[in-house]
Design a protein around this motif. Structure first.
Motif, PDB file in Angstrom:
ATOM      1  N   PHE A   1       0.832  -1.200   0.000  1.00  0.00           N
ATOM      2  CA  PHE A   1       0.000   0.000   0.000  1.00  0.00           C
ATOM      3  C   PHE A   1       0.871   1.256   0.000  1.00  0.00           C
ATOM      4  O   PHE A   1       0.682   2.175  -0.795  1.00  0.00           O
ATOM      5  N   PHE A   2       1.845   1.307   0.920  1.00  0.00           N
ATOM      6  CA  PHE A   2       2.716   2.484   0.997  1.00  0.00           C
ATOM      7  C   PHE A   2       3.518   2.668  -0.295  1.00  0.00           C
ATOM      8  O   PHE A   2       3.711   3.784  -0.773  1.00  0.00           O
ATOM      9  N   GLU A   3       3.995   1.552  -0.844  1.00  0.00           N
ATOM     10  CA  GLU A   3       4.771   1.652  -2.077  1.00  0.00           C
ATOM     11  C   GLU A   3       3.925   2.145  -3.237  1.00  0.00           C
ATOM     12  O   GLU A   3       4.387   2.921  -4.071  1.00  0.00           O
ATOM     13  N   ASP A   4       2.681   1.700  -3.291  1.00  0.00           N
ATOM     14  CA  ASP A   4       1.794   2.141  -4.365  1.00  0.00           C
ATOM     15  C   ASP A   4       1.564   3.652  -4.292  1.00  0.00           C
ATOM     16  O   ASP A   4       1.598   4.357  -5.312  1.00  0.00           O
ATOM     17  N   VAL A   5       1.338   4.173  -3.076  1.00  0.00           N
ATOM     18  CA  VAL A   5       1.148   5.611  -2.918  1.00  0.00           C
ATOM     19  C   VAL A   5       2.418   6.358  -3.290  1.00  0.00           C
ATOM     20  O   VAL A   5       2.395   7.381  -3.980  1.00  0.00           O
ATOM     21  N   LEU A   6       3.573   5.835  -2.840  1.00  0.00           N
ATOM     22  CA  LEU A   6       4.852   6.469  -3.144  1.00  0.00           C
ATOM     23  C   LEU A   6       5.078   6.522  -4.660  1.00  0.00           C
ATOM     24  O   LEU A   6       5.524   7.538  -5.205  1.00  0.00           O
ATOM     25  N   ARG A   7       4.768   5.462  -5.334  1.00  0.00           N
ATOM     26  CA  ARG A   7       4.947   5.412  -6.798  1.00  0.00           C
ATOM     27  C   ARG A   7       4.073   6.435  -7.494  1.00  0.00           C
ATOM     28  O   ARG A   7       4.502   7.097  -8.451  1.00  0.00           O
ATOM     29  N   ARG A   8       2.820   6.583  -7.032  1.00  0.00           N
ATOM     30  CA  ARG A   8       1.921   7.547  -7.671  1.00  0.00           C
ATOM     31  C   ARG A   8       2.388   8.977  -7.425  1.00  0.00           C
ATOM     32  O   ARG A   8       2.306   9.834  -8.317  1.00  0.00           O
ATOM     33  N   LYS A   9       2.878   9.270  -6.245  1.00  0.00           N
ATOM     34  CA  LYS A   9       3.402  10.615  -5.967  1.00  0.00           C
ATOM     35  C   LYS A   9       4.647  10.878  -6.814  1.00  0.00           C
ATOM     36  O   LYS A   9       4.838  11.967  -7.367  1.00  0.00           O
ATOM     37  N   ASN A  10       5.494   9.854  -6.925  1.00  0.00           N
ATOM     38  CA  ASN A  10       6.694  10.001  -7.744  1.00  0.00           C
ATOM     39  C   ASN A  10       6.341  10.142  -9.224  1.00  0.00           C
ATOM     40  O   ASN A  10       7.034  10.836  -9.975  1.00  0.00           O
ATOM     41  N   GLU A  11       5.263   9.480  -9.653  1.00  0.00           N
ATOM     42  CA  GLU A  11       4.835   9.586 -11.043  1.00  0.00           C
ATOM     43  C   GLU A  11       4.447  11.025 -11.390  1.00  0.00           C
ATOM     44  O   GLU A  11       4.728  11.517 -12.484  1.00  0.00           O
ATOM     45  N   ASP A  12       3.804  11.716 -10.426  1.00  0.00           N
ATOM     46  CA  ASP A  12       3.463  13.128 -10.648  1.00  0.00           C
ATOM     47  C   ASP A  12       4.727  13.958 -10.847  1.00  0.00           C
ATOM     48  O   ASP A  12       4.793  14.831 -11.723  1.00  0.00           O
ATOM     49  N   ILE A  13       5.746  13.701 -10.026  1.00  0.00           N
ATOM     50  CA  ILE A  13       7.011  14.427 -10.155  1.00  0.00           C
ATOM     51  C   ILE A  13       7.653  14.148 -11.511  1.00  0.00           C
ATOM     52  O   ILE A  13       8.139  15.056 -12.190  1.00  0.00           O
ATOM     53  N   ARG A  14       7.652  12.884 -11.937  1.00  0.00           N
ATOM     54  CA  ARG A  14       8.259  12.518 -13.215  1.00  0.00           C
ATOM     55  C   ARG A  14       7.527  13.181 -14.372  1.00  0.00           C
ATOM     56  O   ARG A  14       8.155  13.588 -15.364  1.00  0.00           O
ATOM     57  N   ASN A  15       6.230  13.256 -14.282  1.00  0.00           N
ATOM     58  CA  ASN A  15       5.465  13.943 -15.338  1.00  0.00           C
ATOM     59  C   ASN A  15       5.873  15.419 -15.415  1.00  0.00           C
ATOM     60  O   ASN A  15       6.009  15.987 -16.511  1.00  0.00           O
TER      61      ASN A  15
END
Length: 534
Positions: free
Chosen positions: A51-65
């Motif tokens: 769960f924590f990793e999934d949230v972290l990935r989505r937040k990081n995806e925003d940064i990458r975009n």
């Protein structure tokens, strides 16, 4: 305990806080926060990690975009370069964390069993898929660094080595699982009914695992190929497992490697199995040879038996028994021979049954002829050499089988009739009986002596050698026609003498009538001409 749950709740809330368009400085702060969260993630409970990793990935995806947008806008600032470096560090940390998680899950899976083992295996597959995505992000970050003139040489070499190690690991695991699946396929041949269900389920599970790992290997090798790494052996494995024909197979190195592998495998197989194959071929040939001899002996024995039988089988029935007997022996021999070379006859016979149904639908007209041939075989309305009239055609039956009948007409034409056309119509068998009656009609004039004519007819029939004494012949006055007095003359003869008697009696009657002054009238009319004077 309560403080622990409160801290966990606050951590979850901080993870699911949405992010929007950020400045470079905001991204830097966020990246630092994500790195801290990653450290906390490594110490979290196993049930909460995904769960924590999934949230972290989505937040990081925003940064990458955001980084991708700024790079496309050609925003080359030191702050953006720092954000890209931070992103590379974060991706490497995620890859390192994933590698540790994969090792942890794999070790736990070895000790587990039942549903727990299945769940852990699924988690391992999911972790592999997530790592594929991380590697894609890593190479994307390398591309960003190249556009911003950032030196990621060491990072690139490290990632490529990790990819090669990962590809080798997947390569070996796929080979191992595939060999286990092949072992299960061999065990299924000898397993009991109860064991087969469990083995089939295990085989399905292994097939699913292989499919997922092949997909991961394809993703890994695609990244390796883009960076100039030779992936020929991996392509060969993917093709041998999946059998998918694509552009990779057209690659000369891949095609050559596959051919070399097949040739080597065939040579090894041939060397290992050559003695047994030779022995089996000898046994196979010997059984076929013996079956052929037995088939001929059976054919001869059945032919003698049915030809001398008191049941007086028809020629068609005799041919049927002879043909079916010899073919049955030959078929048994072929099946025995096939079983000796290791062919399982159960599926083969089942396949013949299914093929028979399909062929039956496709050849329904032929089967109709076959059924009609069986009815002719059973009821025997005619036989070979019988003179018959079928479908309006008169001729002698030349030969016949279960599908068709060949008739040779009186003028020596050969006609082939489908049996369903014969059985569905009137069949006239002229030579079915040994004795026939010849029906003839002769006329005399009204002025001639009736008794004299009758005496001539009786004398001719009584003195003809082919006319039978019993049944007795018949001579009767039949009809008073317009120009003649008609007699019916009906002698009985043997069937073979029918036409000889018909022609000879007709000729003799004409000669006797001429010699004894009996006229044979022909139709005539009297024409009266009246002349009127003006």
């Amino acid at each position: 305990m309560i403080k622990k749950y409160i801290a966990l709740l606050l951590l979850m809330v901080s993870f699911i806080t949405p992010t929007y368009a950020q400045s470079i400085d905001e991204m830097k702060v966020t990246q630092q926060d994500l790195q801290e969260r990653l450290v906390q993630l490594s110490t979290a409970e196993p049930a909460d990690k995904l769960f924590f990793e999934d949230v972290l990935r989505r937040k990081n995806e925003d940064i990458r975009n955001e980084i991708a947008v700024k790079i496309q806008d050609d925003t080359k600032t030191p702050a953006l370069a720092a954000a890209v470096r931070s992103e590379m560090i974060l991706v490497n940390q995620l890859l390192s964390y994933s590698q540790k998680e994969l090792v942890r899950i794999t070790k736990a899976s070895r000790k587990a069993s039942g549903d727990e083992k299945a769940d852990l295996e699924f988690a391992a597959q999911k972790r592999l898929t997530m790592m594929d995505q991380y590697y894609v992000e890593a190479f994307e970050t390398l591309a960003w660094g190249e556009s911003l003139n950032i030196d990621f040489t060491n990072e690139e070499q490290t990632i490529l080595k990790e990819l090669e190690t990962r590809a080798d690991l997947l390569f070996n695991v796929i080979h191992y699982i595939d060999s286990q699946r092949n072992d299960i396929a061999q065990r299924l041949k000898f397993a009991s009914a109860e064991q087969k269900e469990a083995l089939k389920q295990t085989a399905v599970t292994m097939t699913e695992r292989i499919s997922l790992m092949v997909a991961s290997l394809e993703a890994t090798t695609a990244l390796m190929e883009e960076n100039g790494v030779d992936i020929t052996k991996y392509k060969q494995l993917i093709f041998s497992i999946t059998g998918d024909i694509n552009s990779d197979v057209l690659d000369v190195s891949v095609a050559y490697g596959l051919t070399e592998e097949w040739v080597t495998g065939f040579k090894d197989w041939a060397i290992e199995n050559a003695p047994s194959i030779i022995v089996k071929l000898i046994i196979f040939t010997f059984i076929l040879w013996v079956s052929r001899i037995l088939s001929r002996l059976t054919k001869t024995a059945i032919k003698k038996s049915v030809s001398h039988s008191k049941m007086k089988f028809s020629h068609l029935m005799q041919d049927f028994f002879v043909s079916m007997g010899s073919k049955f022996v030959m078929m048994i021999g072929i099946l025995v021979a096939l079983s000796q070379i290791g062919i399982n006859l159960g599926p083969l016979l089942t396949g013949f049954g299914v093929a028979g149904v399909v062929i039956g639908f496709a050849l329904k007209d032929t089967l109709s002829n076959f059924a009609s041939g069986m009815m002719i075989l059973i009821y025997r309305p005619f036989d070979v050499n019988d003179l018959v009239e079928i479908a309006g055609i008169t001729g002698k039956v030349s030969h016949m089988n279960l599908v068709s009948t060949t008739v040779k007409t009186i003028d020596n034409q050969q006609l082939v009739f489908p049996n369903n056309k014969i059985w569905g119509d009137v069949i006239k068998n002229v030579t079915a009986e040994t004795v026939r009656r010849v029906d003839m009609v002769f006329g005399i004039g009204y002025q001639d002596d009736i008794e004299k004519a009758k005496a001539i007819f009786n004398d001719i029939l009584a003195n003809h050698p082919a006319v039978l004494k019993s049944p007795e012949h018949m001579v009767k006055l039949h009809t008073l026609n317009e120009s003649s007095v008609d007699f019916i003359v009906r002698p009985w003869v043997k069937t073979d003498d029918y036409w000889d008697v018909y022609w000879e009696v007709t000729e003799t009657v004409k000669k006797r009538f001429d010699a004894e002054g009996v006229s044979i009238p022909f139709p005539q009319r009297d024409v009266h001409v009246y002349k009127h004077e003006a």
